[in-house]
Design an enzyme around this catalytic site. Sequence first.
Site, PDB file in Angstrom:
ATOM      1  N   HIS A 108      18.460  33.696  76.226  1.00  0.00           N
ATOM      2  CA  HIS A 108      18.420  33.840  74.766  1.00  0.00           C
ATOM      3  C   HIS A 108      19.813  33.805  74.135  1.00  0.00           C
ATOM      4  O   HIS A 108      19.953  33.480  72.956  1.00  0.00           O
ATOM      5  CB  HIS A 108      17.676  35.133  74.384  1.00  0.00           C
ATOM      6  CG  HIS A 108      16.200  35.005  74.563  1.00  0.00           C
ATOM      7  ND1 HIS A 108      15.354  34.547  73.582  1.00  0.00           N
ATOM      8  CD2 HIS A 108      15.415  35.257  75.646  1.00  0.00           C
ATOM      9  CE1 HIS A 108      14.121  34.533  74.025  1.00  0.00           C
ATOM     10  NE2 HIS A 108      14.120  34.954  75.284  1.00  0.00           N
ATOM     11  N   ASP A 151      14.491  21.491  61.896  1.00  0.00           N
ATOM     12  CA  ASP A 151      13.862  22.239  62.985  1.00  0.00           C
ATOM     13  C   ASP A 151      14.687  22.040  64.259  1.00  0.00           C
ATOM     14  O   ASP A 151      14.804  20.922  64.760  1.00  0.00           O
ATOM     15  CB  ASP A 151      12.432  21.716  63.174  1.00  0.00           C
ATOM     16  CG  ASP A 151      11.627  22.618  64.087  1.00  0.00           C
ATOM     17  OD1 ASP A 151      10.412  22.442  64.128  1.00  0.00           O
ATOM     18  OD2 ASP A 151      12.205  23.491  64.749  1.00  0.00           O
ATOM     19  N   ASN A 207      15.869  28.644  75.523  1.00  0.00           N
ATOM     20  CA  ASN A 207      15.719  30.073  75.833  1.00  0.00           C
ATOM     21  C   ASN A 207      15.205  30.276  77.252  1.00  0.00           C
ATOM     22  O   ASN A 207      15.707  31.119  78.006  1.00  0.00           O
ATOM     23  CB  ASN A 207      14.763  30.724  74.835  1.00  0.00           C
ATOM     24  CG  ASN A 207      15.430  31.034  73.508  1.00  0.00           C
ATOM     25  OD1 ASN A 207      16.639  31.255  73.442  1.00  0.00           O
ATOM     26  ND2 ASN A 207      14.658  31.046  72.438  1.00  0.00           N
ATOM     27  N   ASP A 223      20.661  31.629  70.965  1.00  0.00           N
ATOM     28  CA  ASP A 223      21.360  32.096  69.756  1.00  0.00           C
ATOM     29  C   ASP A 223      22.537  31.182  69.427  1.00  0.00           C
ATOM     30  O   ASP A 223      22.841  30.924  68.255  1.00  0.00           O
ATOM     31  CB  ASP A 223      21.851  33.539  69.967  1.00  0.00           C
ATOM     32  CG  ASP A 223      20.719  34.528  69.984  1.00  0.00           C
ATOM     33  OD1 ASP A 223      20.950  35.697  70.378  1.00  0.00           O
ATOM     34  OD2 ASP A 223      19.599  34.162  69.611  1.00  0.00           O
ATOM     35  N   ASP A 251      13.356  28.779  64.711  1.00  0.00           N
ATOM     36  CA  ASP A 251      14.136  27.542  64.774  1.00  0.00           C
ATOM     37  C   ASP A 251      14.092  26.747  63.475  1.00  0.00           C
ATOM     38  O   ASP A 251      14.466  25.579  63.449  1.00  0.00           O
ATOM     39  CB  ASP A 251      13.629  26.680  65.927  1.00  0.00           C
ATOM     40  CG  ASP A 251      12.131  26.435  65.835  1.00  0.00           C
ATOM     41  OD1 ASP A 251      11.583  25.852  66.785  1.00  0.00           O
ATOM     42  OD2 ASP A 251      11.509  26.827  64.830  1.00  0.00           O
TER      43      ASP A 251
END
Length: 783
Positions: free
Chosen positions: A664, A651, A659, A668, A694
């Site tokens: 974002h 995770d 973010n 990414d 995630d």
Amino acid sequence: MSEKTVSRRRLRVGLLISNPEDEFDNAVCEGAMIAAQHFDVDMFILPGRYIDAQYADKIRTAYEYQYNTVFELAKDKSFDALLVLIGTIGSHLDKKRREEFLKQFSDVPIITLTSQINGYPCITVDNRTGLKQVIKHLIEAHSCFKIGFVSGPMTSDDAVERFEVYKEVLTEYGIEYDENKVAYGNFSRHVENEVGALLDRCPDLDAIVFSNDQMAIGGYKAMEVRGIRPGTDILVTGFDDDPAATDLTPHLTTVAMDSTELGYNALIEAVNYINDGAIQQETISSKIIIRNSCGCIDAASAELNALHNDPKMIAEHADDICRTIFNRYRLSNTSIRYRETFADIIKELCTSTERIKQDNDFDPYHIFEQLEDTITEDFFDFTDLETLYSTMEYIHSALACTLESKTEQLRLNSIFIRLYKLISEKNIKVNHMKLRSNILMTRLTNMVTRDMLAFDAYEDGAFLSVVDKMSRIHVTSSYLYVYEKIVEHHKGEEWKYPDCIKLKAYNNLKELKLLPPEEQSIAPDELLTNKYFNQDRRCTMICVPLFTNEEHYGLLICELEHQYFGFLPPLTVQLCAALKMVVVMKNQKIIEKQLNQSLIEIRENNQLLDELSKQDALTGCLNRRGFFEAARKLIRSEENEGCSAMMIFADLDSLKTINDRFGHEEGDFAIRGIAKILSSAFRGGEVIGRLGGDEFVVCVLSGESLSASAIRSRIDEISAEFNKNEGRDKEFYVHASVGVYPFKCNSNDEIGELLSHADALLYSQKKNKLSVIKSEREKQIRE
């Protein structure tokens, strides 16, 4: 009346409400549920929202009308009576439309709640007395003569009646009614514009009376924008005594009526009506609750001040004081028990000063023990800390006045400090327990979708998994119905349950069962009465439609206590999302079958599309579908039978923080980074996938020598190398929490079950993690 019901089958009552998350409706349910238990009545709660409602947030509420479909169940002939909270359900309807709504249930005796409809017996609420008290209080106690009013919609009987009371009191005191001082809302908190316009055109108002507490919340926001202080620059009152009233600053003066009493009495009258054909047409009283927004001290303090700091009078009025302290769910046995026990504690405290005077070693340990035993997990659900503390402070002050020496007063102070400490510690402990419980509930609820998608599209075992999960989140019993075909339902269309309905799985406390396909079909008129219901025990069920936008997938009928109603929305959202995905997966299977029957060229193209559908576009590793297929193939391969393997759940830490703070694109980058780290951590032959967001998973043959700690160390080393090189210019670290579950390959292994084990191990690893933000982590390390 006697708590004995008629000797034939158990009575069955339907309760039609708007929204179980609404505090008023929730409290009505609470009272009705208590009465149903007392009188051994089966009750089905049908939360169908509002008919023809106009919402401020039109986007998020565009499909609220779908909840109305659950009212169709009220036509079931097994009901002996219906209780209809028409005042909220029909708050946007005129009288004619309300009558039309009720006529569709003409085969069943109906009792309305809060709103009188011609031809139907009604349990009404006295709106007038409490609201008159509020307006008169503003005039007499605070000399307010310029009083504005924020009304509900004029289609609501409650709104009309409260508006009339406002005008009547103005007339009684010789104050001229001015339409400019009136704003019209919709009984929701989305009235900032309306209240703002009222404040702008009447800047000299002394006070504003809101027709309910929710609109007062919006009024506070409108005042804040204009720099106006409620309770100081302008006095404010509400109506309903919503729990949110004590969350506002200052606390909202309002009108209270016991909603639990409304539900309790309504259920009793329903039983009377069934047995005797008559009810008492009872009216629930209302009264003013004084808090700070009208410029006064709170009601509890006002009530206590009337006792003149006299310990003897305090002891004599201990029962009345405790009715003020425990002012929520007053009809429940738990609330009654708390009032009685706490009254005994107050009486004991009132005798403590004499004991202090007589005994230098006096220690009221029995009071502390009694209080500690009294404050259980749900104690703070029945009171609020402010009222409790203000009461304790008053008693402390009153008792201190009876002691002459400082030594005696210090000993009394010591006793109350220990009491405050005990209450505070218990409150903290209860909040921690609730937080842990909510975290667990959230995790279990979120697992509904994952578990359903862990099965193939045509495997009904997914439904049994869902019913099993619900039993762990306070759902006592449940019945999961699924329509054979999706039913599209558009606004304004008449709703009918489809002919082909499948009861996939149920838990009736006798058994948790997945029905075989040949036994699943249930007729629409048997949804509440089929043979799988446990007739040996009384129950209160709540019925919730399962839909996404225009598409209906089925119906959930389940049994849970009112305080857990808040878990229903996230549970049903997850369930609907899973059902939607199952439909998508089924359609995909059909398409694949059709493509496989096509020409060779089309099959080749389909194979290419199929491979693409297994790939995660952002990372290039497998997506959920691809991972499940590849992992099954690896684990179930004959040549790998009995081989050591590991299921790894990773995770990405703090993706939301990355973010939110860096954008974002950086999020990414972190997602791609974890994919690269995991790919570098193994030597080939492993299956790596991204389940979404995630979450990453790895399935790998491990051999006897590879351990879970070695894998974690390897991933940490590669993560450190990645952050040192590719992530050196970033303001955050790319790191994942990892759960590693070792197992032996077996053809019967289920991927979803293995992932659940790995996920549980991951959860323990996430504790005490350092921040991923470099500056914050350095600070944590220094500290």
